[in-house]
Design a protein around this motif. Structure first.
Motif, PDB file in Angstrom:
ATOM      1  N   SER A 189       0.833  -1.207   0.000  1.00 18.54           N
ATOM      2  CA  SER A 189       0.000   0.000   0.000  1.00 18.54           C
ATOM      3  C   SER A 189       0.863   1.250   0.000  1.00 18.54           C
ATOM      4  O   SER A 189       0.412   2.331  -0.388  1.00 18.54           O
ATOM      5  CB  SER A 189      -0.921   0.022   1.219  1.00 18.54           C
ATOM      6  N   GLU A 190       2.110   1.110   0.439  1.00 18.86           N
ATOM      7  CA  GLU A 190       3.018   2.250   0.540  1.00 18.86           C
ATOM      8  C   GLU A 190       3.952   2.361  -0.657  1.00 18.86           C
ATOM      9  O   GLU A 190       4.801   3.253  -0.696  1.00 18.86           O
ATOM     10  CB  GLU A 190       3.844   2.110   1.828  1.00 18.86           C
ATOM     11  N   GLN A 191       3.802   1.462  -1.628  1.00 17.50           N
ATOM     12  CA  GLN A 191       4.732   1.408  -2.753  1.00 17.50           C
ATOM     13  C   GLN A 191       4.063   1.854  -4.053  1.00 17.50           C
ATOM     14  O   GLN A 191       3.125   1.195  -4.523  1.00 17.50           O
ATOM     15  CB  GLN A 191       5.276  -0.013  -2.907  1.00 17.50           C
ATOM     16  N   PRO A 192       4.539   2.944  -4.665  1.00 20.10           N
ATOM     17  CA  PRO A 192       3.931   3.406  -5.923  1.00 20.10           C
ATOM     18  C   PRO A 192       4.132   2.423  -7.076  1.00 20.10           C
ATOM     19  O   PRO A 192       3.449   2.527  -8.101  1.00 20.10           O
ATOM     20  CB  PRO A 192       4.655   4.727  -6.199  1.00 20.10           C
TER      21      PRO A 192
ATOM     22  N   GLU B 129       0.731   9.197  -7.987  1.00 18.42           N
ATOM     23  CA  GLU B 129       1.455  10.435  -7.665  1.00 18.42           C
ATOM     24  C   GLU B 129       1.299  10.810  -6.197  1.00 18.42           C
ATOM     25  O   GLU B 129       2.209  11.369  -5.569  1.00 18.42           O
ATOM     26  CB  GLU B 129       0.969  11.579  -8.545  1.00 18.42           C
ATOM     27  N   HIS B 130       0.134  10.482  -5.614  1.00 20.28           N
ATOM     28  CA  HIS B 130      -0.083  10.807  -4.199  1.00 20.28           C
ATOM     29  C   HIS B 130       0.683   9.857  -3.288  1.00 20.28           C
ATOM     30  O   HIS B 130       1.165  10.268  -2.227  1.00 20.28           O
ATOM     31  CB  HIS B 130      -1.572  10.768  -3.883  1.00 20.28           C
ATOM     32  N   ILE B 131       0.797   8.603  -3.685  1.00 16.76           N
ATOM     33  CA  ILE B 131       1.587   7.660  -2.884  1.00 16.76           C
ATOM     34  C   ILE B 131       3.054   8.075  -2.898  1.00 16.76           C
ATOM     35  O   ILE B 131       3.749   7.984  -1.878  1.00 16.76           O
ATOM     36  CB  ILE B 131       1.407   6.221  -3.418  1.00 16.76           C
ATOM     37  N   ILE B 132       3.527   8.558  -4.050  1.00 20.55           N
ATOM     38  CA  ILE B 132       4.913   9.034  -4.148  1.00 20.55           C
ATOM     39  C   ILE B 132       5.111  10.264  -3.277  1.00 20.55           C
ATOM     40  O   ILE B 132       6.045  10.340  -2.469  1.00 20.55           O
ATOM     41  CB  ILE B 132       5.278   9.351  -5.612  1.00 20.55           C
TER      42      ILE B 132
END
Length: 649
Positions: free
Chosen positions: A92-95, A114-117
């Motif tokens: 979930s934390e990896q783009p 883009e938001h995860i990044i």
């Protein structure tokens, strides 16, 4: 408005209680589900339509099987899943996952890549907050260049300071520094716990309140909040108890926080669920942006309870392209009713510095009744196979066993309900933090909710044993009189048995249990958990397979007194990352000799005495191996002082 994409089959890339939570809502929406699991950790897979086993490349790093994006995409294509939900943690934390989903035409249930990044980088998210006009904590504008840079900036803004890894999370890569002498080790831990992340510095607000806001965005500039949660009861930056809404928070502060959370979400056209976290300074009432978590959170449950929203359903609806209006979301329609408290029941022993506890859970009972919800993967009864199977708790995954949620009209009634739940809960097979939770819920400061983020660390009486500490149910306590029949041994069956020496029985005494003839046929390291040994046995003429704790094999020799050497033992179960000394090195009392990792948090193994290192590791204790609490890591020949050691060398 995005085109409607009706999900035909959902692949859930997670485990434990959150996997079950996602499966439940998908099932209610008529969406078939696919679970993934690793050997020995499959209790969640029972609820899915189908399941696929993940085979880790490195058996000492089982959790990494959930991080292989290429394999996950291959599984999705093989089973015909057209959507993937990562839950929290893991991918979930990896783009890379939403990027791969986009490339292969698979729907990703969650925020945009883009938001995860952006929000996976604490420095970038801090800049986004600053650009939106939201207050941030004073600190470095970019990464620090090393220890000397930290010293210079700390002297300028004043201690205490906070070192943070920009890519950290869940308590990893965060250290508070109170004085110059602590900088070097704190910096090393921040760098080591999160590979590749830059470290930055902030002024530490000691004793603040940790308040977070649940946000929902449609990706086109519309965003709403679902009120706030108070996460101030925490230890080492890891949450233990969460409350919604926050008790004793001034309404004017609440409104400013809620407004700023929505402001950030709208400024970036946020899509799907997210959590904006703030720290409130108790002295001034000012609030400061901390970070944004672009995913569903562990504590989403209490928001669901007080608002009546199904946040997982909203995630799936938004991912499929449904608008706010089509699913009935407006800010005015969301209201908070009463108070909800979530207790994280974990396999950690508060009396032993919250050390991770492992074993097999063979019996469990949770509380019920009005206003009680329990999210857990401890389902011992397997419906599909009509069997009872213990749930293994190992060192590879998060220690969370269950989330117990109590909801009532007032905070006090919710507290009393939560206390009842703790007292009615029984977990057999591993120690848990239930005694700690009982102490916490009765403490005057919690009752009055005069709580800040340092409360647990500054309140040692919370760790004292109580009646719950003494309560346990073992197999020997279960008899036919209790309505539990004895289970006969069957050939070709793996039995979750842990062998321990019974010191209460002498050679001349008559045991009150039935003896068996046991012959060990083979003995080798377990393929799934290398810290155990797998044995095939002949038990009264029938074949069986068990796992044996290595201390049983080593019990013939007392390591602590061998050759007059002092054994420096592992303080808890964990992955042995490295030795920091070698044979012949001089060590002083309190010096680090090795580094352990537990749930990606690094801890030091330290020497109790001054002396000379005479032995490093053993056949079972090597770097890269999972070791158990109490296993010898380094052996030291104690001496009085360093001068004496150097003279002898």
């Amino acid at each position: 408005m995005a085109a409607i994409h009706k999900i035909r089959k959902l692949l859930i890339v997670n485990r434990g209680e959150i996997a079950i939570r996602l499966i439940q809502t998908a099932t209610e929406l008529g969406i078939p589900t696919v679970a993934v699991f690793t050997s020995g950790d499959d209790s969640h897979a029972e609820f899915a339509t189908e399941a696929v086993e993940l085979v880790p490349q490195d058996l000492s790093r089982v959790a990494e099987a959930y991080m292989d994006v290429g394999n996950i995409i291959s599984i999705a294509k093989r089973v015909g899943a057209d959507a993937i939900h990562p839950g929290y943690g893991f991918l979930s934390e990896q783009p890379a996952l939403p990027a791969a989903c986009r490339e292969h035409g698979i729907l990703f249930v969650g925020p945009q890549e883009e938001h995860i990044i952006k929000f996976g980088d604490k420095l970038a998210s801090k800049e986004a907050a600053r650009a939106a006009g939201v207050p941030v904590v004073e600190g470095s504008l970019g990464p620090v260049r090393g220890v000397s840079d930290v010293r210079e900036m700390s002297a300028k803004i004043g201690y205490p300071v906070m070192l943070k890894n920009a890519s950290g999370g869940g308590g990893r890569g965060i250290r508070i520094v109170y004085k110059d002498s602590e900088i070097e080790e704190a910096y090393r831990r921040c760098v080591g716990e999160v590979v590749g992340g830059a470290v930055f510095l902030e002024k530490a607000i000691v004793g603040g309140r940790h308040i977070e806001v649940q946000i929902i965005g449609d990706g086109s500039g519309n965003a709403v909040h679902a009120f706030e949660r108070d996460c101030s009861v925490q230890r080492r930056f890891q949450k233990i108890v969460e409350i919604a809404p926050s008790p004793k928070l001034e309404d004017k502060i609440r409104q400013r926080i809620l407004s700023d959370a929505v402001k950030i979400a709208k400024s970036v056209n946020y899509l799907n669920l997210g959590t904006v976290e703030f720290l409130v300074d108790p002295k001034t009432g000012s609030h400061y942006f901390l970070e944004i978590n672009p995913r569903i959170q562990v504590e989403h449950t209490i928001t669901e309870v007080v608002t009546g929203l199904d946040l997982v359903r909203i995630q799936l609806q938004i991912a499929q392209g449904q608008s706010f209006s089509s699913i009935g979301i407006t800010q005015s329609s969301i209201a908070a009713r009463g108070f909800a408290i979530q207790l994280r029941v974990v396999s950690e022993d508060a009396e032993k510095n919250f050390d991770l506890q492992t074993g097999n859970i063979s019996a469990v009972q949770f509380a019920g009744g009005h206003g009680v919800r329990v999210d857990t993967h401890l389902n011992l009864v397997r419906i599909k196979s009509n069997t009872i199977k213990p749930v293994a708790v190992g060192p590879f995954f998060d220690s969370l066993l269950a989330k117990v949620i109590a909801h009532a009209s007032t905070f006090e009634f919710a507290r009393r309900k939560a206390l009842r739940c703790v007292r009615e809960t029984v977990i057999s097979g591993v120690s848990s933090n239930l005694p700690f939770l009982e102490n916490l819920l009765q403490h005057t400061a919690f009752v009055e909710y005069n709580i800040d983020t340092k409360f647990v660390e500054n309140t040692p009486e919370l760790l004292k044993p109580n009646d719950l500490s003494k309560r346990s149910i073992s197999g020997s306590q279960m008899s036919d009189e209790d309505g539990v029949s004895s289970v006969p041994l069957r050939g070709q069956t793996a039995y979750p048995i842990e062998l321990r020496w019974d010191t209460s029985v002498s050679e001349n005494s008559t045991p009150d249990y039935e003896p068996h003839q046991i012959a060990i046929k083979t003995l080798e390291p377990d393929q799934i958990d290398p810290s155990l040994l797998r044995a095939t046995l002949d038990i009264d003429g029938a074949d069986a397979e068990i796992r044996i704790h290595p201390t049983v094999v080593l019990a013939g020799a007392d390591e602590s007194s061998a050759d007059g050497l002092l054994k420096i033992a592992a303080p808890h179960d964990g992955l042995l990352l490295s030795f920091t000394v070698k044979e012949g090195d001089v060590v002083t009392a309190g010096q680090e000799v090795a580094v352990l990792s537990r749930m990606k948090m690094e801890t030091s193994v330290r020497s109790d005495k001054t002396g000379v290192v005479r032995k490093v590791g053993s056949g079972l204790v090597k770097a890269g191996r999972v070791i158990r609490e109490g296993m010898g890591v380094v052996w030291v020949e104690p001496t009085k002082d360093v001068v004496e050691i150097q003279a002898r060398l």
